[in-house]
Design an enzyme around this catalytic site. Structure first.
Site, mmCIF file in Angstrom:
data_model
loop_
_atom_site.group_PDB
_atom_site.id
_atom_site.type_symbol
_atom_site.label_atom_id
_atom_site.label_comp_id
_atom_site.label_asym_id
_atom_site.label_seq_id
_atom_site.Cartn_x
_atom_site.Cartn_y
_atom_site.Cartn_z
ATOM 1 N N HIS A 25 1.955 28.764 12.729
ATOM 2 C CA HIS A 25 2.508 28.243 11.837
ATOM 3 C C HIS A 25 2.629 26.767 11.953
ATOM 4 O O HIS A 25 2.784 26.384 13.020
ATOM 5 C CB HIS A 25 3.779 28.417 11.496
ATOM 6 C CG HIS A 25 4.455 28.374 10.290
ATOM 7 N ND1 HIS A 25 4.910 26.889 10.166
ATOM 8 C CD2 HIS A 25 4.657 28.838 9.147
ATOM 9 C CE1 HIS A 25 5.366 27.056 8.752
ATOM 10 N NE2 HIS A 25 5.499 28.059 8.069
ATOM 11 N N CYS A 46 0.112 27.377 5.844
ATOM 12 C CA CYS A 46 1.401 27.194 5.270
ATOM 13 C C CYS A 46 1.279 25.821 4.399
ATOM 14 O O CYS A 46 1.257 24.762 4.929
ATOM 15 C CB CYS A 46 2.686 26.890 6.121
ATOM 16 S SG CYS A 46 4.102 26.533 5.204
ATOM 17 N N ASP A 62 6.820 31.295 -0.499
ATOM 18 C CA ASP A 62 7.465 30.909 0.324
ATOM 19 C C ASP A 62 8.772 29.793 -0.297
ATOM 20 O O ASP A 62 8.169 29.176 -1.453
ATOM 21 C CB ASP A 62 6.734 29.698 1.387
ATOM 22 C CG ASP A 62 7.560 29.679 2.781
ATOM 23 O OD1 ASP A 62 8.604 30.136 2.912
ATOM 24 O OD2 ASP A 62 7.182 28.645 3.555
HETATM 25 C C1 DNO Z 1 10.734 28.536 7.133
HETATM 26 C C2 DNO Z 1 9.667 29.231 7.975
HETATM 27 C C3 DNO Z 1 9.403 29.002 9.384
HETATM 28 C C4 DNO Z 1 8.595 29.755 9.921
HETATM 29 C C5 DNO Z 1 8.394 29.729 11.419
HETATM 30 C C6 DNO Z 1 7.114 30.613 11.821
HETATM 31 O O1 DNO Z 1 11.194 28.676 6.315
HETATM 32 O O2 DNO Z 1 8.380 28.762 7.377
HETATM 33 O O3 DNO Z 1 10.553 28.989 10.118
HETATM 34 O O4 DNO Z 1 8.984 31.181 9.848
HETATM 35 O O5 DNO Z 1 8.209 28.582 11.652
HETATM 36 O O6 DNO Z 1 7.067 30.753 13.231
#
Ligand code: DNO
Length: 393
Positions: free
Chosen positions: A240, A278, A348
């Site tokens: 990520h 992301c 997200d």
């Molecule tokens: C927050 C997320 C991060 C993600 C981690 C993956 O909302 O996008 O905490 O889950 O970094 O390891």
């Protein structure tokens, strides 16, 4: 794209049945109750997997199998922790859960300064305010030489803020930056921990003298050790990006832009060594052209987070609508649908809206806000599928 949703396990107040009703196909989750660094047993994994399958869904992605701090800073116990990590991966592989998201951010995962930033329409969203963050760094954390990391304009505003900020605001800032955003994702500090600031300082000190190069070399070491196992079981690892994608609090960050992503996939050139694209995290870095990154790294992308941000003229950033902002999600759907229509994606960070307000959801993980974003993304995906089918793109 496979429509997935981040679900926090049996205690999540959003049920799997509700998720089926809104068209979700796959679940993104973790064994949240197992402390960081300990082995995920086959039994525990299979247990959760059957629970998910009994609701007619599948466990598509693990988010996250957390990488312990000592692996990141290269502590004495890193080999034991990597052995544990490998055993967890083997167990996931045996159970058939084969996409694993992780990150390599030292000490602190994603960072925001306000979890309920009001928007004119009455909804709330997440916000990052550089002045408040600098205030936390300089005046609360009291990190030596912290002020060197901020511009004179920011420092001047920090000075002004220090005359008006209230104790409640200061406590909120601590709670937001190092507790509320971290605990629920198996981060280092959780609700109820005593003296979070001194705990945090202790963690930071583990990275004294750890440069960007050293962190990279520790990541390479980790990847070299886990890749043979990923290969054997067909497990796709996806790192990520750092959120926000830049060095913070004197800590190096190494998953920030095109150069970093290229370095990671070259570090161990194996298709199982991949990326969580992301769009939200990447878009909050002004250096990043998100669609260009998607075109360049689609072949190594195993999981997508559809989210977008806007960077404001004062350097702050805010979550944007999923249809707007620097994430350019419409373009991304075109790129990724063509690359691989099976790729799992989750929306997200939804806004807080309607009766999300008082439900106590984890920050960013509201129900209605995410459902609205999902509806928007489904519309975009349907259009793009139609474009592809009719050879319009
Ligand atoms: C927050 C997320 C991060 C993600 C981690 C993956 O909302 O996008 O905490 O889950 O970094 O390891």
């Amino acid at each position: 794209m496979e429509k997935t949703w981040r679900w926090f396990g049996r205690t999540d107040r959003i049920t799997l049945d509700a998720l089926r009703q809104i068209g979700i196909q796959g679940i993104v989750t973790a064994l949240h109750h197992i402390p960081n660094g300990q082995i995920w047993s086959l039994e525990e994994i299979e247990n959760l997997k059957s629970f998910i399958e009994n609701s007619g869904l599948r466990w598509s992605v693990v988010e996250s199998l957390p990488v312990s701090e000592a692996i990141k800073y290269g502590g004495d116990d890193r080999d034991i922790l990597i052995d544990n990590y490998i055993t967890s991966l083997e167990n996931l592989g045996r159970a058939g859960v084969k996409t694993v998201c992780y990150n390599f951010m030292p000490v602190i995962d994603w960072i925001r300064t306000d979890l309920r930033h009001p928007l004119p329409d009455g909804t709330n969203t997440l916000y990052f305010d550089i002045v408040r963050f600098a205030y936390f760094d300089i005046n609360i954390l009291k990190r030596p030489n912290a002020s060197k990391d901020y511009s004179p304009e920011v420092l001047e505003k920090v000075e002004r803020l220090s005359h008006t900020i209230t104790t409640v605001e200061k406590n909120n800032l601590i709670d937001t930056i190092i507790v509320k955003t971290q605990g629920f994702i198996n981060g280092n500090i959780k609700e109820g921990d005593n003296a979070p600031v001194s705990l945090f300082r202790k963690l930071l000190s583990k990275y004294d003298g750890i440069s960007r190069e050293q962190l990279r070399s520790n990541m390479k070491y980790f990847l070299e050790r886990i890749m043979p196992v990923c290969n054997r079981y067909g497990i796709k690892m996806c790192v990520h990006p750092d959120d926000p994608p830049r060095a913070v609090l004197g800590l190096p960050r190494i998953v920030t832009d095109a150069e970093d992503l290229q370095w990671i996939i070259d570090a161990v050139d194996d298709p199982h060594n991949g990326i969580t694209f992301c769009a939200g995290s990447l878009s909050s870095g002004s250096q990043n052209d998100v669609p260009a990154l998607a075109r360049r790294f689609a072949h190594r992308t195993h999981f997508i987070h559809l989210r977008s941000t806007d960077i404001l003229s004062n350097g702050n950033f805010i979550e944007a609508s999923h249809l707007e902002g620097r994430g350019h999600l419409i373009q991304l759907v075109r790129i990724f649908e063509k690359q691989n229509p099976e790729l799992p994606m989750r929306v997200d960070h939804g806004k807080l809206m309607l009766d999300d307000m008082d439900k106590g959801y984890n920050p960013g993980y509201s129900f209605h806000g995410r459902m609205l974003a999902l509806g928007q993304m489904e519309g975009v995906i349907a259009v793009v599928k139609d474009e592809i089918k009719n050879k319009l793109i």
